[in-house]
Design an enzyme around this catalytic site. Structure first.
Site: not given
Length: 893
Positions: A284, A756, A758, A828, A830
């Site tokens: 292209k 995600g 502290k 995460r 967690r």
């Protein structure tokens, strides 16, 4: 196409003595170019490389055999052309005969020139760029003739065979492929067995003999490699010589006169190219669609709407005037220093009225020699076009196409940073207007938009307000905030002001400005200007994200700019994130499902016991999350090795950290080889690949911080702010703002995201320049060290837990070559299914709660999100920042 002369080959052999085939041996026609590598124990052991071309095998004796290490340069001595039947020869050449010794069929398969590479010109120049798809040798190589060793000079024509960098390289182990493969690919015999005449004869590949054996060989062949080679194989006359008489016999409809203009055929946008041998795939081009009409030695160039632009491209018109009477469909492009189409270069050439270096790429022939060729199949039209163009001129070039496996062609185009590919039905007639027999698949999100206004702050230009037409009404799709140099703005503003109106031209709700933008900053214009843009993807509500201005399209009317929607496809290819739409989930069984065509087993298995709202998050929901945020996330992980954290029994169970691509992994995942490591690293380069890692329960993504597809080059710095127990999150926010301010003083632009957990990450993108990882890491450490020195009661840069109480650890260690950082929007593993959420700096303030950004809440927030929208435009060189840091140190001293 006529075969090359094999008289030299025949003259060097006594076929009454040797079992080698003569030039008269019959060979089965093929749709793809074949190659063989024969291990040859003659006076010295070597490997003979043979490439099918123009009805023969071009041949080289490679002294030490092919290597998979790009650092190895193998001497390849060019020898006489061999007949194609030689591709099935395995045995012993008698002593006293030329090349006497044992010959083994060590490898065979298909080859093709790299997309866009002209083999005929390359042979004359002394350079061949090829892609192999054999059972053993795969990927790109280059053959380069040594200076002074040209045809007809000296006794030998010496070349070098060098491996190109791709997914098949093995740095430091280039010769391992020879040591690991000591038997025939065709018969399974060793050199000793062949010399002794033991074992069964080899299965046929080239000749008409042993069709059953040939079928066995095909069934054992690597289908992925075969498809990749077939995809890259240039189709047309040289691969279809047997069909040329039929092509030339077909005639178009007689025409009384040549039309002034024929409405062009256009493409349908699809996510993935179609498959099958009836499709041809072309590069292209990023240029202006043009129709070249030649009549009685006069050439005219017209735009897609029939406007006469001959005066703009006078040099191309002069070259075209030498052609017979015809109408040729093509595209005018500028090429950059790497030989790739450049829309910016085309714009600059037109603006400066210096267009002599532009090129007309011809891809279809609509009329010629008093015939209307449109009813003929495309394959016939292109064969006629190739004959018409011939060798072409520096400004007129015939566009080759590739057959089969469009996915592989698209993948190659994307690796070469091209815009994408056009796939065409080789059996279809030419149909004016938009037709499904022509489709386009894109590597990157690029589109035309209509300019409905612009914004400015004071007298400073800020952004364009963009839209597309839907049911005849202009609909707002977002803003274009980058890609404007001084010259572009100076040329653009007068055109905007000439079209200025009092009211918004958009039919939907008047677009809102960014935070802090006053209504008076917006200026509206008549929707007549068309802009070519690139962008990172689409938000959930259909707005462009991270859009960059490339230039104006004067060849396309604004009314033709409509929203592009690609239909669903079942074939896999490089997806275009701008057109990927959420598909309904197909539930296969009680415990399986499909997302984006990727099957999920154990779809209802809980991965998080609580998604922040009291209910568990399943594997299916993880896949749906990746589908929703993937278009935003991909630019930040694509082209970079990516480690993943897998939690097959859920986040409370055992965790597996995976860096390498494991055996049996999905073919949607990319394997990348990193210098110094023989094992391939996992890489996520497409949206479907995110779903594939969801299938493995990958609940965290940790990419390298390098430049895309350049692991040795730093691409961003990450400052990880990790608080010790007792430190409030407000203290972390203050630390992030201080990092931002310090980087800003050094001339760098920074962005913030939650981790995600502290902490917070402060990220600054770097421009691609001469920079190594030790330098980048040393800079990051120094920034952190100065913060810690200025506020030792608040910060530290050592990991000692004994010293961390009440302080924030400024972790600069993520800025190393193989170090990783959690990706923006990555989940995460967690509690609460939190994610690493990109933020605006206005959000980084008191009251920020990272726990509210979860797998369940983030998809809605991503829609229309302005965070990080200027990321790509904020790359800055680190060298200048280092100098500022050094000057600051001297001043402080």
């Amino acid at each position: 196409m006529a075969k090359r002369d094999l008289k030299t080959y025949d003259s060097m052999r006594d076929f009454g003595v040797t079992a080698e085939p003569s030039s008269q041996a019959a060979v089965k026609p093929a749709k793809a170019l074949r190659f063989v590598i024969q291990k040859h124990a003659a006076t010295r052991l070597h490997y003979d490389l043979r490439l099918e071309w123009e009805g023969v095998f071009l041949s080289w004796a490679v002294t030490r055999g092919p290597s998979l290490d790009p650092a190895d340069k193998r001497l390849a001595v060019e020898v006489e052309d061999h007949p194609l039947a030689y591709g099935d020869f395995e045995g012993t050449i008698p002593k006293g005969q030329y090349g006497g010794g044992t010959v083994m069929l060590w490898d065979r398969g298909y080859w093709a020139p790299e997309p866009g590479f002209d083999v005929a010109k390359g042979l004359k120049k002394g350079e061949l760029k090829v892609v192999f798809a054999g059972e053993r040798v795969k990927g790109g190589y280059v053959l380069v003739r040594l200076r002074g060793d040209k045809f007809g000079r000296g006794k030998r024509n010496n070349w070098l065979l060098i491996k190109h960098r791709d997914e098949y390289i093995k740095e430091g182990d280039g010769e391992g492929i020879l040591a690991r493969n000591m038997t025939s690919i065709a018969s399974g015999r060793s050199m000793e067995d062949i010399a002794a005449g033991k074992g069964s004869r080899p299965t046929a590949f080239m000749t008409k003999k042993a069709p059953k054996a040939d079928a066995v060989w095909q069934s054992n062949h690597d289908p992925e490699a075969s498809a990749e080679a077939a995809a890259k194989q240039a189709d047309a006359p040289k691969a279809k010589a047997a069909d040329q008489s039929a092509v030339s016999a077909r005639k178009g409809k007689p025409m009384k006169s040549l039309p002034d203009f024929i409405e062009p055929q256009f493409c349908k946008l699809v996510e993935r190219p179609p498959v099958g041998p009836n499709f041809g795939h072309e590069i292209k081009f990023d240029g202006y669609r043009m129709q070249l009409r030649v009549a009685s030695g006069k050439a005219t160039l017209r735009t897609r709407k029939g406007l006469d632009w001959t005066h703009k491209f006078s040099a191309i018109a002069r070259d075209g005037a030498a052609l017979p009477d015809a109408i040729v469909d093509g595209e005018i492009c500028a090429l950059d220093d790497d030989g790739s189409p450049s829309f910016a270069g085309l714009q600059a050439a037109l603006s400066a009225e210096k267009t002599d270096s532009l090129i007309f790429f011809a891809f279809d022939l609509l009329a010629a020699e008093g015939e209307d060729l449109r009813p003929l199949p495309l394959a016939d039209r292109k064969a006629r076009l190739r004959a018409l163009i011939g060798e072409g001129t520096p400004r007129l070039r015939y566009v080759e196409h590739f057959t089969q496996a469009g996915e592989a062609v698209l993948s190659s185009a994307c690796r070469m940073s091209l815009e994408g590919i056009i796939s065409k039905d080789l059996g279809a007639p030419y149909q004016s207007g938009r037709s499904t027999s022509w489709t386009k698949s894109k590597c990157r999100a690029g589109h035309e938009v209509v300019i409905g206004g612009w914004t400015q702050t004071g007298s400073a230009f800020r952004s364009l307000i963009a839209g597309v037409f839907k049911d005849g009404k202009l609909v707002h799709v977002g803003r274009i905030g980058t890609g404007f140099g001084k010259d572009k703005v100076a040329a653009l503003l007068p055109k905007l002001k000439a079209l200025e109106i009092d009211r918004s031209p958009f039919s939907d709700k008047e677009p809102k400005g960014r935070s802090g933008t006053k209504a008076g900053d917006s200026h509206w214009v008549k929707p007549e200007l068309v802009a070519e843009i690139e962008y990172a993807g689409m938000t959930g509500d259909g707005n462009i994200r991270q859009a960059a201005f490339k230039g104006l399209r004067e060849d396309k009317p604004a009314k033709e700019v409509e929203a592009e929607v690609s239909p669903a496809s079942t074939e896999l290819a490089e997806p275009n994130p701008s057109v990927v739409k959420s598909k309904p989930v197909t539930v296969k069984a009680a415990n399986s499902a499909e997302v984006l065509g990727v099957r999920l087993s154990s779809a209802d298995k809980p991965l998080w016991p609580n998604g922040g709202d009291g209910s568990p998050v399943t594997k299916l929901e993880l896949a749906q999350y990746y589908e929703a945020v993937g278009p935003w996330m991909l630019p930040h992980i694509k082209g970079r090795p990516c480690s993943i954290t897998r939690t097959p029994e859920g986040v409370d169970g055992e965790k597996f950290f995976q860096r390498h691509l494991m055996k049996g992994a999905s073919n949607l995942l990319t394997e990348t080889i990193v210098s110094g490591d023989r094992k391939g690293y996992l890489q996520i380069d497409r949206l479907e690949a995110l779903i594939a890692v969801a299938q493995t329960s990958a609940t965290e993504l940790h990419p390298w911080n390098c430049q895309p597809f350049a692991p040795d080059v730093p691409g961003r710095l990450v400052f990880d702010l990790d608080p010790a127990p007792g430190v409030t999150f407000e203290d972390v926010i203050d630390a992030a703002r201080e990092v931002r301010d310090r980087l800003e003083d050094l001339g760098l632009v920074s962005f913030c995201k939650t981790t995600g957990g502290k902490g917070l990450h402060v990220v600054t993108p770097l421009s691609k320049a001469k920079l190594d990882w030790p330098t980048a890491k040393a800079f990051a450490r120094e920034v952190c060290a100065r913060m810690a020195a200025d506020s030792p009661d608040r910060y530290l840069i050592t990991m000692s837990k004994a010293q961390r109480e009440g302080r924030i650890f400024l972790d600069y260690l993520r800025n190393d070559r193989m170090s990783t950082a959690v990706a923006p929007l990555s989940p995460r593993a967690r509690p609460g299914a939190t994610v690493s959420m990109p933020l605006t700096w206005t959000q980084v303030k008191k009251g920020l709660d990272p726990a509210k950004y979860t797998v369940r809440t983030a998809p809605k927030l991503v829609r229309g999100m302005s965070a990080w929208e200027d990321y790509c435009d904020s790359e800055r060189p680190l060298a200048a920042a280092i100098k500022r840091l050094e000057r600051g140190a001297k001043a402080a001293a």
